[in-house]
Design a protein around this motif. Structure first.
Motif, PDB file in Angstrom:
ATOM      1  N   VAL A  90       0.856  -1.189   0.000  1.00 55.45           N
ATOM      2  CA  VAL A  90       0.000   0.000   0.000  1.00 55.45           C
ATOM      3  C   VAL A  90       0.891   1.238   0.000  1.00 55.45           C
ATOM      4  O   VAL A  90       1.671   1.439   0.939  1.00 55.45           O
ATOM      5  CB  VAL A  90      -0.940   0.007   1.221  1.00 55.45           C
ATOM      6  N   VAL A  91       0.787   2.052  -1.053  1.00 52.38           N
ATOM      7  CA  VAL A  91       1.713   3.179  -1.215  1.00 52.38           C
ATOM      8  C   VAL A  91       1.060   4.533  -0.938  1.00 52.38           C
ATOM      9  O   VAL A  91       1.753   5.542  -0.789  1.00 52.38           O
ATOM     10  CB  VAL A  91       2.332   3.180  -2.627  1.00 52.38           C
ATOM     11  N   GLU A  92      -0.284   4.551  -0.845  1.00 58.74           N
ATOM     12  CA  GLU A  92      -0.976   5.823  -0.575  1.00 58.74           C
ATOM     13  C   GLU A  92      -2.407   5.519  -0.164  1.00 58.74           C
ATOM     14  O   GLU A  92      -2.997   4.517  -0.581  1.00 58.74           O
ATOM     15  CB  GLU A  92      -0.950   6.728  -1.812  1.00 58.74           C
ATOM     16  N   ILE A  93      -2.984   6.396   0.665  1.00 56.71           N
ATOM     17  CA  ILE A  93      -4.378   6.263   1.087  1.00 56.71           C
ATOM     18  C   ILE A  93      -5.046   7.635   1.015  1.00 56.71           C
ATOM     19  O   ILE A  93      -4.485   8.629   1.491  1.00 56.71           O
ATOM     20  CB  ILE A  93      -4.500   5.715   2.523  1.00 56.71           C
ATOM     21  N   ILE A  94      -6.238   7.677   0.437  1.00 63.60           N
ATOM     22  CA  ILE A  94      -7.055   8.894   0.396  1.00 63.60           C
ATOM     23  C   ILE A  94      -8.442   8.509   0.890  1.00 63.60           C
ATOM     24  O   ILE A  94      -9.119   7.679   0.279  1.00 63.60           O
ATOM     25  CB  ILE A  94      -7.135   9.475  -1.035  1.00 63.60           C
ATOM     26  N   ASP A  95      -8.886   9.101   2.000  1.00 65.16           N
ATOM     27  CA  ASP A  95     -10.098   8.599   2.631  1.00 65.16           C
ATOM     28  C   ASP A  95     -10.774   9.675   3.479  1.00 65.16           C
ATOM     29  O   ASP A  95     -10.161  10.675   3.842  1.00 65.16           O
ATOM     30  CB  ASP A  95      -9.747   7.388   3.507  1.00 65.16           C
ATOM     31  N   HIS A  96     -12.051   9.412   3.817  1.00 68.00           N
ATOM     32  CA  HIS A  96     -12.791  10.340   4.692  1.00 68.00           C
ATOM     33  C   HIS A  96     -13.485   9.593   5.826  1.00 68.00           C
ATOM     34  O   HIS A  96     -14.418  10.103   6.431  1.00 68.00           O
ATOM     35  CB  HIS A  96     -13.809  11.160   3.872  1.00 68.00           C
ATOM     36  N   HIS A  97     -13.037   8.369   6.112  1.00 70.27           N
ATOM     37  CA  HIS A  97     -13.594   7.578   7.202  1.00 70.27           C
ATOM     38  C   HIS A  97     -12.641   7.557   8.399  1.00 70.27           C
ATOM     39  O   HIS A  97     -11.543   8.113   8.346  1.00 70.27           O
ATOM     40  CB  HIS A  97     -13.855   6.141   6.732  1.00 70.27           C
ATOM     41  N   ARG A  98     -13.077   6.875   9.450  1.00 74.54           N
ATOM     42  CA  ARG A  98     -12.215   6.709  10.617  1.00 74.54           C
ATOM     43  C   ARG A  98     -10.920   6.020  10.193  1.00 74.54           C
ATOM     44  O   ARG A  98     -10.879   5.262   9.221  1.00 74.54           O
ATOM     45  CB  ARG A  98     -12.920   5.872  11.687  1.00 74.54           C
ATOM     46  N   ASN A 106       6.588   1.261   5.049  1.00 69.92           N
ATOM     47  CA  ASN A 106       7.280   2.530   4.792  1.00 69.92           C
ATOM     48  C   ASN A 106       6.316   3.695   4.991  1.00 69.92           C
ATOM     49  O   ASN A 106       5.097   3.511   4.923  1.00 69.92           O
ATOM     50  CB  ASN A 106       7.823   2.564   3.358  1.00 69.92           C
ATOM     51  N   PRO A 107       6.839   4.897   5.207  1.00 70.55           N
ATOM     52  CA  PRO A 107       5.961   6.071   5.262  1.00 70.55           C
ATOM     53  C   PRO A 107       5.268   6.265   3.916  1.00 70.55           C
ATOM     54  O   PRO A 107       5.854   6.010   2.860  1.00 70.55           O
ATOM     55  CB  PRO A 107       6.937   7.225   5.539  1.00 70.55           C
ATOM     56  N   ILE A 108       4.013   6.675   3.965  1.00 72.87           N
ATOM     57  CA  ILE A 108       3.253   6.893   2.724  1.00 72.87           C
ATOM     58  C   ILE A 108       2.481   8.199   2.826  1.00 72.87           C
ATOM     59  O   ILE A 108       2.357   8.790   3.897  1.00 72.87           O
ATOM     60  CB  ILE A 108       2.247   5.747   2.465  1.00 72.87           C
ATOM     61  N   ARG A 109       1.959   8.647   1.696  1.00 75.93           N
ATOM     62  CA  ARG A 109       1.018   9.767   1.710  1.00 75.93           C
ATOM     63  C   ARG A 109      -0.330   9.233   2.202  1.00 75.93           C
ATOM     64  O   ARG A 109      -0.865   8.284   1.642  1.00 75.93           O
ATOM     65  CB  ARG A 109       0.854  10.368   0.315  1.00 75.93           C
ATOM     66  N   PHE A 110      -0.848   9.863   3.241  1.00 78.18           N
ATOM     67  CA  PHE A 110      -2.137   9.451   3.810  1.00 78.18           C
ATOM     68  C   PHE A 110      -2.966  10.708   3.978  1.00 78.18           C
ATOM     69  O   PHE A 110      -2.739  11.508   4.875  1.00 78.18           O
ATOM     70  CB  PHE A 110      -1.911   8.768   5.161  1.00 78.18           C
ATOM     71  N   ARG A 111      -3.956  10.870   3.101  1.00 77.25           N
ATOM     72  CA  ARG A 111      -4.820  12.048   3.154  1.00 77.25           C
ATOM     73  C   ARG A 111      -6.170  11.635   3.720  1.00 77.25           C
ATOM     74  O   ARG A 111      -6.895  10.851   3.115  1.00 77.25           O
ATOM     75  CB  ARG A 111      -4.990  12.632   1.742  1.00 77.25           C
ATOM     76  N   ASN A 112      -6.491  12.139   4.895  1.00 75.76           N
ATOM     77  CA  ASN A 112      -7.751  11.807   5.548  1.00 75.76           C
ATOM     78  C   ASN A 112      -8.397  13.102   6.023  1.00 75.76           C
ATOM     79  O   ASN A 112      -7.783  13.849   6.785  1.00 75.76           O
ATOM     80  CB  ASN A 112      -7.514  10.851   6.719  1.00 75.76           C
ATOM     81  N   GLU A 113      -9.612  13.370   5.558  1.00 75.11           N
ATOM     82  CA  GLU A 113     -10.291  14.610   5.925  1.00 75.11           C
ATOM     83  C   GLU A 113     -11.719  14.330   6.368  1.00 75.11           C
ATOM     84  O   GLU A 113     -12.386  13.453   5.812  1.00 75.11           O
ATOM     85  CB  GLU A 113     -10.301  15.592   4.746  1.00 75.11           C
ATOM     86  N   PRO A 114     -12.231  15.077   7.343  1.00 73.01           N
ATOM     87  CA  PRO A 114     -13.600  14.895   7.826  1.00 73.01           C
ATOM     88  C   PRO A 114     -14.617  15.612   6.936  1.00 73.01           C
ATOM     89  O   PRO A 114     -15.242  16.605   7.323  1.00 73.01           O
ATOM     90  CB  PRO A 114     -13.555  15.492   9.232  1.00 73.01           C
TER      91      PRO A 114
END
Length: 306
Positions: A90-98, A106-114
């Motif tokens: 898993v190299v990146e996550i874009i999400d709006h859930h818990r 490894n560190p990845i881009r993780f964009r999570n917004e409410p």
């Protein structure tokens, strides 16, 4: 040569998860990356309508993600990921859930917004990357946003969602209220399916401590056709509980016009449902006035209760 990445949403995909995969892949491709939009299941009637309306091919069906590189959109819990995701990179996550339990080496881009939809976040990512949103992409993003926020009526809706919806509607050349009504009509077609398909059509698994819980949702403007089949639906729910060894399965039948839900219950822990959702369960059914959002109004109190 770099490995092709698959951008993919959760199992039993809804419109926002499919649209997010498509829109994210387009954004990455515009930035020169080798990315393919994928899906982890069959399309529901609403999503089929959207893709036909905007003349877009459905994402590739990815049945096993073992050893693949993945960009996860609209989820970040292993209970909801595509088969083989635990053996994928898993190299990146874009999400709006818990924030769930997906771990990376490894560190990845993780964009999570409410916000109310992953499509809303992706619109912002297009802007940050200075990539133009064309009419077709705007139509897709608007569809995901309106679907997940129930045409901006869901309690998950934020001011950001409202501003983004107006902007996307202008680019796409549609009235978002009128277009949203078309989407609501398509949601109601789920009630035409077989009971098991109703239960699993928009379905997510959760691990609340040591408890395995399934929560499905049917969003409709006509709940009667579903509730008239409650015995058959409950029987299908019991089968799913037995097969998957759930501690609890809750199916929300949500009336989008009245802004309320009826919950059908299978498995144990009825008392937990009553305490968590401040309701009374009678004959495996509970009325939930004002409840429209599984993510905001059902998952958190159940998790706390367990």
């Amino acid at each position: 040569m770099s490995q092709t990445k698959y951008v993919i949403g959760h199992q039993q995909p809804d419109t926002d998860t499919i649209i997010s995969a498509l829109a994210c892949a387009r954004l990455k491709q515009a930035q020169g990356e080798d990315v393919i939009a994928a899906r982890a299941g069959e399309l529901n009637p609403e999503t089929q309508f959207v893709l036909e309306r905007w003349d877009v091919e459905e994402p590739t069906l990815l049945e096993d993600a073992t050893d693949e590189q993945l960009i996860l959109v609209d989820h970040n819990e292993h209970s909801q990921t595509v088969e083989g995701a635990r053996e994928a990179d898993v190299v990146e996550i874009i999400d709006h859930h818990r924030i769930g339990d997906v771990e990376t080496s490894n560190p990845i881009r993780f964009r999570n917004e409410p916000v109310g939809s992953t499509a809303t976040i992706l619109t912002g990512l297009y802007d940050e990357a200075d990539v133009e949103i064309d009419e077709q992409t705007a139509g897709l993003l608007l569809s995901g946003l309106l679907s997940d926020t129930v045409v901006l009526r869901s309690p998950t809706t934020t001011e950001t969602d409202e501003v983004v919806a107006e902007r996307l509607a202008e680019i796409a050349g549609v009235d978002y209220e009128e277009y949203g009504k078309e989407l609501l009509k398509q949601k109601s077609k789920l009630g035409e399916k077989e009971p098991r398909e109703m239960v699993l059509g928009d379905f997510k698994e959760f691990e609340f401590g040591s408890y395995d819980v399934g929560i499905g949702q049917i969003e409709t403007v006509e709940p009667a056709p579903v509730l008239e089949q409650r015995d058959a639906v409950l029987e299908a729910m019991d089968e799913v509980v037995a097969e998957r060894e759930y501690d609890l399965l809750v199916l929300l039948v949500t009336d989008l016009l009245e802004e309320e839900s009826t919950a059908l219950i299978a498995g144990d822990h009825t008392d937990t449902v009553e305490a968590a959702l401040d309701t009374t369960v009678e004959d495996r059914e509970a009325f939930l006035p004002g409840v429209m959002s599984r993510k905001k109004q059902v998952v958190p109190p159940l998790e706390d209760a367990f």
